[in-house]
Each structure stands twice: as structure tokens, then as C-alpha cells.
Design a protein around this motif. Structure first.
Motif, mmCIF file in Angstrom:
data_model
loop_
_atom_site.group_PDB
_atom_site.id
_atom_site.type_symbol
_atom_site.label_atom_id
_atom_site.label_comp_id
_atom_site.label_asym_id
_atom_site.label_seq_id
_atom_site.Cartn_x
_atom_site.Cartn_y
_atom_site.Cartn_z
ATOM 1 N N THR A 18 71.506 46.886 -65.363
ATOM 2 C CA THR A 18 71.896 47.277 -66.758
ATOM 3 C C THR A 18 71.119 46.308 -67.768
ATOM 4 O OG1 THR A 18 74.124 48.154 -66.320
ATOM 5 C CG2 THR A 18 73.440 47.706 -68.814
ATOM 6 N N ILE A 19 70.033 46.939 -68.700
ATOM 7 C CA ILE A 19 69.621 46.151 -69.712
ATOM 8 C C ILE A 19 70.232 45.978 -70.872
ATOM 9 C CG2 ILE A 19 67.262 45.700 -70.733
ATOM 10 C CD1 ILE A 19 66.054 47.013 -68.500
ATOM 11 N N SER A 20 70.074 44.902 -71.684
ATOM 12 C CA SER A 20 70.696 44.824 -72.736
ATOM 13 C C SER A 20 69.574 43.701 -73.546
ATOM 14 C CB SER A 20 72.231 44.634 -72.842
ATOM 15 O OG SER A 20 72.261 43.198 -72.254
ATOM 16 N N ARG A 21 70.124 43.758 -75.143
ATOM 17 C CA ARG A 21 69.461 42.780 -75.714
ATOM 18 C C ARG A 21 70.221 42.229 -76.723
ATOM 19 N NH1 ARG A 21 63.741 45.533 -77.515
ATOM 20 N NH2 ARG A 21 63.602 43.463 -78.548
ATOM 21 N N ASP A 22 69.990 41.318 -77.464
ATOM 22 C CA ASP A 22 70.457 40.595 -78.518
ATOM 23 C C ASP A 22 69.565 39.948 -79.383
ATOM 24 O OD1 ASP A 22 71.877 39.021 -80.440
ATOM 25 O OD2 ASP A 22 73.374 38.334 -79.051
ATOM 26 N N ASN A 23 69.348 40.682 -80.535
ATOM 27 C CA ASN A 23 68.039 40.552 -81.282
ATOM 28 C C ASN A 23 68.326 39.313 -82.027
ATOM 29 O OD1 ASN A 23 66.204 42.503 -80.215
ATOM 30 N ND2 ASN A 23 66.960 43.942 -81.783
ATOM 31 N N ALA A 24 69.393 38.970 -82.195
ATOM 32 C CA ALA A 24 69.805 37.480 -83.179
ATOM 33 C C ALA A 24 69.660 36.453 -82.282
ATOM 34 C CB ALA A 24 71.530 37.624 -83.588
ATOM 35 N N LYS A 25 69.397 36.712 -80.872
ATOM 36 C CA LYS A 25 69.526 35.304 -80.082
ATOM 37 C C LYS A 25 67.983 35.668 -79.642
ATOM 38 C CE LYS A 25 74.500 34.673 -78.830
ATOM 39 N NZ LYS A 25 75.331 34.448 -77.749
ATOM 40 N N ASN A 26 67.266 36.674 -79.937
ATOM 41 C CA ASN A 26 66.026 36.813 -79.282
ATOM 42 C C ASN A 26 65.990 36.886 -77.626
ATOM 43 O OD1 ASN A 26 64.978 36.933 -81.808
ATOM 44 N ND2 ASN A 26 63.333 35.090 -81.425
ATOM 45 N N THR A 27 66.967 37.613 -77.107
ATOM 46 C CA THR A 27 67.238 37.276 -75.708
ATOM 47 C C THR A 27 67.289 39.025 -75.402
ATOM 48 O OG1 THR A 27 68.074 35.191 -75.740
ATOM 49 C CG2 THR A 27 68.323 36.416 -73.873
ATOM 50 N N VAL A 28 66.763 39.134 -74.011
ATOM 51 C CA VAL A 28 66.900 40.253 -73.524
ATOM 52 C C VAL A 28 67.639 39.952 -71.954
ATOM 53 C CG1 VAL A 28 64.815 40.429 -72.641
ATOM 54 C CG2 VAL A 28 66.165 42.516 -72.414
ATOM 55 N N TYR A 29 68.524 40.730 -71.498
ATOM 56 C CA TYR A 29 69.174 40.516 -70.339
ATOM 57 C C TYR A 29 69.216 41.601 -69.366
ATOM 58 C CZ TYR A 29 71.735 37.460 -73.455
ATOM 59 O OH TYR A 29 72.076 36.770 -74.608
ATOM 60 N N LEU A 30 69.252 41.380 -67.908
ATOM 61 C CA LEU A 30 69.211 42.323 -66.864
ATOM 62 C C LEU A 30 70.521 41.715 -66.002
ATOM 63 C CD1 LEU A 30 67.697 44.516 -65.202
ATOM 64 C CD2 LEU A 30 66.440 42.799 -63.968
ATOM 65 N N GLN A 31 71.501 42.885 -66.144
ATOM 66 C CA GLN A 31 72.625 42.403 -65.401
ATOM 67 C C GLN A 31 72.481 43.349 -63.870
ATOM 68 O OE1 GLN A 31 75.647 40.878 -65.815
ATOM 69 N NE2 GLN A 31 76.042 41.321 -63.866
ATOM 70 N N MET A 32 72.470 42.748 -63.035
ATOM 71 C CA MET A 32 72.275 43.472 -61.742
ATOM 72 C C MET A 32 73.668 43.266 -60.756
ATOM 73 S SD MET A 32 68.611 41.805 -60.851
ATOM 74 C CE MET A 32 69.046 40.033 -60.678
ATOM 75 N N ASN A 33 73.977 44.467 -60.359
ATOM 76 C CA ASN A 33 75.165 44.423 -59.551
ATOM 77 C C ASN A 33 74.728 45.332 -58.248
ATOM 78 O OD1 ASN A 33 76.791 43.416 -61.677
ATOM 79 N ND2 ASN A 33 77.072 45.386 -62.751
ATOM 80 N N SER A 34 75.885 45.299 -57.460
ATOM 81 C CA SER A 34 75.494 45.693 -56.002
ATOM 82 C C SER A 34 74.335 45.607 -55.410
ATOM 83 C CB SER A 34 75.810 47.377 -56.247
ATOM 84 O OG SER A 34 77.184 47.443 -56.691
ATOM 85 N N LEU A 35 74.006 44.138 -55.569
ATOM 86 C CA LEU A 35 72.444 44.033 -55.033
ATOM 87 C C LEU A 35 72.378 43.966 -53.662
ATOM 88 C CD1 LEU A 35 72.283 40.953 -57.178
ATOM 89 C CD2 LEU A 35 70.406 42.715 -57.277
ATOM 90 N N LYS A 36 71.201 44.766 -53.107
ATOM 91 C CA LYS A 36 70.674 44.874 -51.854
ATOM 92 C C LYS A 36 69.560 43.962 -51.466
ATOM 93 C CE LYS A 36 71.439 49.561 -52.943
ATOM 94 N NZ LYS A 36 70.976 51.272 -53.038
ATOM 95 N N SER A 37 69.212 43.977 -50.137
ATOM 96 C CA SER A 37 68.244 42.969 -49.772
ATOM 97 C C SER A 37 67.016 43.447 -50.350
ATOM 98 C CB SER A 37 68.023 42.891 -48.220
ATOM 99 O OG SER A 37 68.036 44.291 -47.729
ATOM 100 N N GLU A 38 66.692 44.819 -50.431
ATOM 101 C CA GLU A 38 65.395 45.251 -51.004
ATOM 102 C C GLU A 38 65.299 45.015 -52.639
ATOM 103 O OE1 GLU A 38 67.858 46.913 -49.479
ATOM 104 O OE2 GLU A 38 68.036 49.095 -49.924
ATOM 105 N N ASP A 39 66.238 44.346 -53.247
ATOM 106 C CA ASP A 39 66.006 44.004 -54.604
ATOM 107 C C ASP A 39 65.423 42.436 -54.579
ATOM 108 O OD1 ASP A 39 69.078 45.192 -55.099
ATOM 109 O OD2 ASP A 39 67.285 46.076 -55.715
ATOM 110 N N THR A 40 65.363 41.859 -53.459
ATOM 111 C CA THR A 40 64.582 40.274 -53.354
ATOM 112 C C THR A 40 63.171 40.634 -54.125
ATOM 113 O OG1 THR A 40 66.008 39.811 -51.632
ATOM 114 C CG2 THR A 40 63.844 38.620 -52.064
#
Length: 123
Positions: free
Chosen positions: A69-91
């Protein structure tokens, strides 16, 4: 112009979660579409996802849809990438990128890049 710095990478077990952050400099962060890309050893850089200026529109690669899931907080000038259920191929090394025009999936269409952060998923 914008400068990007990623953080939050690390080593995680299969099925675990990580949240990456990308801090941007500059006062015009909210005018940029933001994308996340990744590159594994020996592979081309690939699109992970992107988010629109205000954060209402997101797009994801099929390989991560429903897990990331991608989200952003423009007040903090930050974008996030929440990664769940990670797999080895996400390396991979994960990069955030900024684009001043409309959302795009091709890495070549993004003007600004961070230095990347390593994500390693172990089984």
C-alpha cells in the motif's frame, strides 16, 4: 527540483512486513506524482506502485497488488510503502521517484530518484 531519501529497508522473514519511507525536500512535494520501483540483482528496474498528487489515486503492479500500500503525507513531504505478506521474490533495492507530470509506470519517465534502500526477505 526535489531530493529524495528512502529509509526503512532491512531484513525480514517471509510473511513479514516492512514500511518504507521516502522523505522529499522542497516546497512543491504535493505537485509531484510519486512512484516506487525496485531492482533485484541481474534484473531490470520494475514498477511497484505510484500515487497521485493528493493521494486519492494509486496504481500497483500485479505482483504486489493486495499486499503493498502506498500513501503520502504532503504536510510531512513523505511517501510511504507499506509491504505486507512479503515473499522472497520481493527482495530488491527499493527506490522512490518523483514525476511532475501525470502518473506513469515506466521508470524512464520519472525525473528524480532516491538512492534506494535494500529489502531482503528470507525464507
Amino acid at each position: 527540483q526535489v531530493q529524495l531519501v528512502e529509509s526503512g529497508g532491512g531484513l525480514v522473514q517471509t510473511g513479514g512486513s516492512l514500511r518504507l519511507s521516502c522523505a522529499a525536500s522542497g516546497r512543491t512535494f504535493s505537485s509531484y506524482f510519486m512512484g516506487w520501483f525496485r531492482q533485484a540483482p541481474g534484473k531490470e528496474r520494475e514498477f511497484v506502485g505510484a500515487i497521485s498528487w493528493g493521494g486519492r489515486i494509486t496504481h500497483y503492479a500485479d505482483s504486489v497488488n493486495g499486499r503493498f500500500t502506498i500513501s503520502r503525507d504532503n504536510a510531512k513531504n513523505t511517501v510511504y510503502l507499506q509491504m505486507n505478506s512479503l515473499k522472497s521474490e520481493d527482495t530488491a533495492v527499493y527506490y522512490c521517484a518523483a514525476r511532475s507530470a501525470a502518473m506513469a509506470r515506466s521508470w524512464s519517465e520519472y525525473q528524480y530518484w532516491g538512492q534506494g534502500t535494500q529489502v531482503t526477505v528470507s525464507s
